[in-house]
Write a protein that holds these residues in place. Structure first.
Motif, short mmCIF file in Angstrom:
data_model
loop_
_atom_site.label_atom_id
_atom_site.label_comp_id
_atom_site.label_asym_id
_atom_site.label_seq_id
_atom_site.Cartn_x
_atom_site.Cartn_y
_atom_site.Cartn_z
N ALA A 1 -2.91 3.75 -16.45
CA ALA A 1 -1.81 3.32 -15.57
C ALA A 1 -1.07 4.51 -14.98
CB ALA A 1 -0.84 2.44 -16.36
N VAL A 2 -0.91 5.57 -15.78
CA VAL A 2 -0.24 6.76 -15.27
C VAL A 2 -1.09 7.44 -14.21
CG1 VAL A 2 0.59 9.05 -15.90
CG2 VAL A 2 1.09 7.11 -17.36
N GLN A 3 -2.38 7.53 -14.42
CA GLN A 3 -3.27 8.19 -13.46
C GLN A 3 -3.38 7.42 -12.17
OE1 GLN A 3 -6.93 8.79 -15.57
NE2 GLN A 3 -6.19 10.62 -16.65
N GLU A 4 -3.16 6.10 -12.19
CA GLU A 4 -3.17 5.34 -10.95
C GLU A 4 -1.97 5.71 -10.07
OE1 GLU A 4 -3.26 1.26 -11.95
OE2 GLU A 4 -5.36 1.25 -12.60
N VAL A 5 -0.89 6.06 -10.72
CA VAL A 5 0.29 6.47 -9.95
C VAL A 5 0.21 7.94 -9.55
CG1 VAL A 5 2.81 6.70 -10.02
CG2 VAL A 5 1.71 4.73 -11.07
N VAL B 1 6.23 12.18 -19.40
CA VAL B 1 5.05 12.09 -18.54
C VAL B 1 5.20 10.95 -17.54
CG1 VAL B 1 2.58 11.61 -18.51
CG2 VAL B 1 3.53 13.15 -20.24
N LEU B 2 5.74 9.81 -17.98
CA LEU B 2 5.92 8.68 -17.06
C LEU B 2 6.95 8.99 -15.98
CD1 LEU B 2 5.87 5.70 -19.58
CD2 LEU B 2 4.11 6.30 -17.93
N TYR B 3 8.07 9.55 -16.37
CA TYR B 3 9.10 9.88 -15.37
C TYR B 3 8.62 10.97 -14.41
CZ TYR B 3 12.81 7.05 -17.48
OH TYR B 3 13.58 6.01 -17.92
N SER B 4 7.85 11.94 -14.90
CA SER B 4 7.32 12.98 -14.03
C SER B 4 6.34 12.39 -13.02
CB SER B 4 6.64 14.07 -14.87
OG SER B 4 7.55 14.69 -15.74
N ALA B 5 5.48 11.48 -13.49
CA ALA B 5 4.53 10.83 -12.58
C ALA B 5 5.25 10.01 -11.53
CB ALA B 5 3.55 9.96 -13.37
N LEU B 6 6.29 9.29 -11.93
CA LEU B 6 7.07 8.51 -10.96
C LEU B 6 7.80 9.41 -9.97
CD1 LEU B 6 8.55 5.82 -13.40
CD2 LEU B 6 6.86 5.42 -11.60
N HIS B 7 8.27 10.55 -10.45
CA HIS B 7 8.96 11.48 -9.54
C HIS B 7 8.00 12.03 -8.49
CE1 HIS B 7 11.42 14.68 -7.99
NE2 HIS B 7 10.59 15.59 -8.44
N ARG B 8 6.80 12.41 -8.88
CA ARG B 8 5.84 12.93 -7.91
C ARG B 8 5.32 11.84 -6.99
NH1 ARG B 8 4.38 16.39 -12.37
NH2 ARG B 8 2.98 14.79 -13.20
N ALA B 9 5.28 10.61 -7.46
CA ALA B 9 4.76 9.51 -6.63
C ALA B 9 5.79 9.01 -5.64
CB ALA B 9 4.27 8.37 -7.52
N THR B 10 7.05 8.91 -6.05
CA THR B 10 8.09 8.34 -5.19
C THR B 10 8.98 9.37 -4.52
OG1 THR B 10 9.58 8.13 -7.09
CG2 THR B 10 8.13 6.27 -6.62
N LYS B 11 8.95 10.63 -5.00
CA LYS B 11 9.80 11.70 -4.46
C LYS B 11 11.28 11.40 -4.59
CE LYS B 11 6.12 13.91 -3.09
NZ LYS B 11 5.67 15.12 -3.79
N LYS B 12 11.67 10.67 -5.63
CA LYS B 12 13.08 10.35 -5.86
C LYS B 12 13.66 11.33 -6.87
CE LYS B 12 12.71 5.36 -4.95
NZ LYS B 12 12.89 4.00 -5.52
N ASP B 13 14.79 11.90 -6.51
CA ASP B 13 15.44 12.86 -7.40
C ASP B 13 16.05 12.19 -8.63
OD1 ASP B 13 14.78 14.90 -5.70
OD2 ASP B 13 16.67 14.82 -4.60
N LEU B 14 16.14 10.86 -8.60
CA LEU B 14 16.72 10.15 -9.74
C LEU B 14 15.92 10.41 -11.02
CD1 LEU B 14 18.74 7.99 -10.78
CD2 LEU B 14 17.07 6.27 -10.13
N PHE B 15 14.59 10.37 -10.92
CA PHE B 15 13.76 10.60 -12.10
C PHE B 15 13.88 12.05 -12.58
CE2 PHE B 15 11.58 7.23 -9.65
CZ PHE B 15 11.72 6.20 -10.55
#
Length: 631
Positions: free
Chosen positions: A238-242, A180-194
């Protein structure tokens, strides 16, 4: 601080050269270098002295203090994975047990503790870390904790008794939080790394742990992650803020259990396929909402998301079929039949959206019309202050644009041919006939654009031949159904984005335009043939009494041709020629008029003076001195 990037780059660089042991050795050397740089290394032949723990202030001043903790955690993880890999090579048929398993678990525990220290330091405001940095660190901790709990389950040995169905809960809880954390970071930053981290380690581990925990395969990985996500309000906040939609169970509400292909209904037997179909539906909805006034390249780029989702659906279906084939499931089984239907549909959808992207690049009317680009003026002003005269688009650029269109038509035709090669497509005669009609439509458009190219090169006969070929192909395309095909992608979703489906209105419009254009080129060819025949037909022999052309310049030739053999009379004949009368005073040379002698005498004296000057010039000059040199 890019914690995930720092860790993943080190892993990839090490695995290109060796295995986990190589990675551990590299981490040891790197950790020694960083400690020396920060003055925390113990000199040689010196007694070890415990160093002060890293604080949040140290991280704020120098980020390499954070790297010490990350390198320590990674070295412990690499040590555990190296021992596990060594056992799999030597004793692949036996499970890891005894001191080896305890050693592996202790190394993973050490890695988790080092990662938790990173989270504690970054959570301190004095470290200056951003919210995304803290979430990356927490995701890293949950990933290591999930691997730690994974190894505790004795390498897939199923527990027996009352706690058989809950032995993998701790592993699933940690892995679900990491996902869930990596998915949220991927949608927020648009980085293919996550996304790579999820596909490489997290999702396969969740799938295996869910299988061991008796969770059906039809339940998708996102659904498992939402179910086992920790009940921590601070973490959820914290996840919902991102990402506000990170904890919403979209898959559970939007996922359909069946698909329809040309009147046949098939069950979705794998949750990964259903997730990909949901992504396709969402991407098609976003594609239909894209602005229509944008450039063709921008509209074509909007197809990227739906093409990626369609490719994921194809890959998931292929993996599901391969798994059933490995299990020895017969083709007559209901699950295999459903997967075959699903495979045909998702492959057709993928190719259809590719064709739609090419149609957007060709133009709004599929290349039926070819308008010249507007005339452009140079940006620099003229030196004389006058305005530049706009220039029309040169023929070379027009031909280049037509060449690009023809390349896109070739790609479309190849895509349609690839659909016919799909398994199960050739058995549907109506489907193949529909594909043939659509292929004839695009092939007619290709011939039409080639005709434009020949017309620009002043070859009307070639253009007429191509138009005639396109007209016959458009007649085949007119057999298309008036309504969109039931096999068109996302028939349930309302989308205006073009894809493979061609309506009968488009086919009839093309047929009518080709009829008009064929008549136009037929007239051009007729005119050119008349002109060429008139210039090559033999001229009638001139009559003997016909006057030459030079005497009939005020007359226009009736036949439109000029007799070049009768321009003048040859050989010339003696005949009077009317000219202007001349008056000659012949008597002036013989009659002595008053005053004429004096003028004649003066002329003779001038002539004698000129003769004397010429004689003096002809006399050689006497040279003085020796050998002609003056002294």
């Amino acid at each position: 601080m890019d914690i995930t990037k720092y860790v993943v780059e080190y892993r990839e660089a090490a695995f290109l050269l060796g295995d986990y042991s190589t990675y551990r050795a590299q981490l040891t050397r790197r950790l020694r270098i960083v400690q020396k740089k920060l003055g925390r290394a113990t000199p040689k032949n010196a007694k070890y002295a415990a160093k002060a723990p890293v604080t949040a202030g140290d991280i704020a001043t120098n980020v390499e203090f954070l790297h010490i903790l990350l390198l320590t955690a990674e070295r412990a993880w690499a040590h555990a994975m190296a021992m596990k890999a060594l056992h799999s090579e030597d004793k692949a048929d036996k499970n890891i047990a005894g001191s080896t398993r305890k050693h592996i678990i202790s190394r993973l525990h050490k890695a988790v503790q080092a990662a938790k220290e990173v989270v504690a330091l970054l959570s301190d405001p004095a470290s200056g870390a951003a919210q995304t940095d803290v979430l990356e660190a927490r995701a890293y901790v949950y990933a290591l904790a999930g691997a730690h709990e994974f190894e505790k389950q004795a390498e897939g040995i199923k527990a027996k008794g009352a706690g058989a169905n809950t032995s993998w809960d701790a592993c699933l809880t940690n892995l679900a939080a990491a996902r869930v954390l990596y998915s949220a970071l991927h949608r927020a930053t648009k980085k293919d790394l996550f996304k790579d981290v999820l596909a490489g380690t997290i999702d396969p581990s969740i799938r295996y742990a869910a299988y061991q925990n008796r969770i059906p395969r039809t339940v998708g990985v996102p659904a498992v992650a939402h179910k086992y996500f920790p009940k921590d309000e601070q973490l959820a906040k914290a996840v919902q803020e991102v990402d506000a939609t990170a904890l919403q169970e979209e898959e559970a509400t939007a996922l359909s259990s069946q698909i329809t292909w040309r009147g046949r209904t098939a069950n979705i037997v794998d949750a990964a396929i259903g997730q990909a179909l949901v992504s396709i539906e969402a991407a098609s909805r976003n594609l239909s909402e894209s602005p229509a006034g944008s450039s063709p390249k921008d509209r074509a780029n909007a197809y990227d998301d739906i093409l990626i989702a369609s490719q994921d659906a194809v890959d998931a279906t292929r993996r599901a079929i391969e798994e059933l084939e490995k299990e020895g499931v017969a083709e007559g089984d209901a699950r295999m039949q459903d997967l075959r239907v699903t495979n045909l549909k998702v492959n057709y959808d993928l190719i259809s959206w590719r064709i739609g992207r090419n149609r957007v690049l060709i133009g709004a009317d599929d290349g039926l019309s070819f308008a010249a680009n507007p005339a452009q003026k140079p940006r620099r002003p003229r030196k004389d202050g006058k305005e530049w005269t706009p220039r029309d688009e040169p023929t070379g650029r027009k031909l280049a644009r037509l060449r690009e269109r023809v390349a896109l038509y070739d790609a479309i035709l190849q895509s349609i041919d690839s659909i016919k090669e799909l398994r199960g497509a050739a058995r549907d005669a109506a489907f193949v006939a529909e594909l043939d009609a659509q292929r004839a439509y695009f092939q007619a458009l290709k011939c039409l654009n080639l005709a434009h190219a020949h017309a620009f090169q002043a070859a009307p006969k070639n253009a007429l031949a191509l138009c005639s070929r396109a007209l016959s192909l458009s007649g085949q395309a007119s057999s298309l159904s008036p309504s969109p095909s039931p096999s068109s992608p996302d028939a349930s979703a309302t989308t205006s984005a073009p894809h493979l489906a061609v309506s009968s209105t488009q086919a009839s419009t093309l047929h009518a335009a080709l009829q008009n254009l064929s008549s136009h080129y037929r007239g051009v060819v007729a005119l050119s043939s008349i002109t060429s025949s008139s210039s090559t037909t033999p001229k009638p022999a001139p009559t003997a009494n016909a006057a030459p052309v030079v005497e009939r310049l005020n007359e226009y030739p009736a036949s439109g041709a000029v007799d070049l053999a009768n321009l003048v009379t040859w050989p010339p004949k003696l005949k009077p020629v009317p000219v202007k009368p001349l008056f000659l005073d012949v008597a002036w040379n013989y009659v002595e008029y008053p005053g004429r002698k004096e003028v004649a005498r003066e002329e003779e004296e001038v002539v004698e003076e000129v003769r004397e000057e010429k004689v003096e010039e002809e006399r050689p000059k006497v040279k003085k001195g020796w050998f002609g040199f003056g002294r």
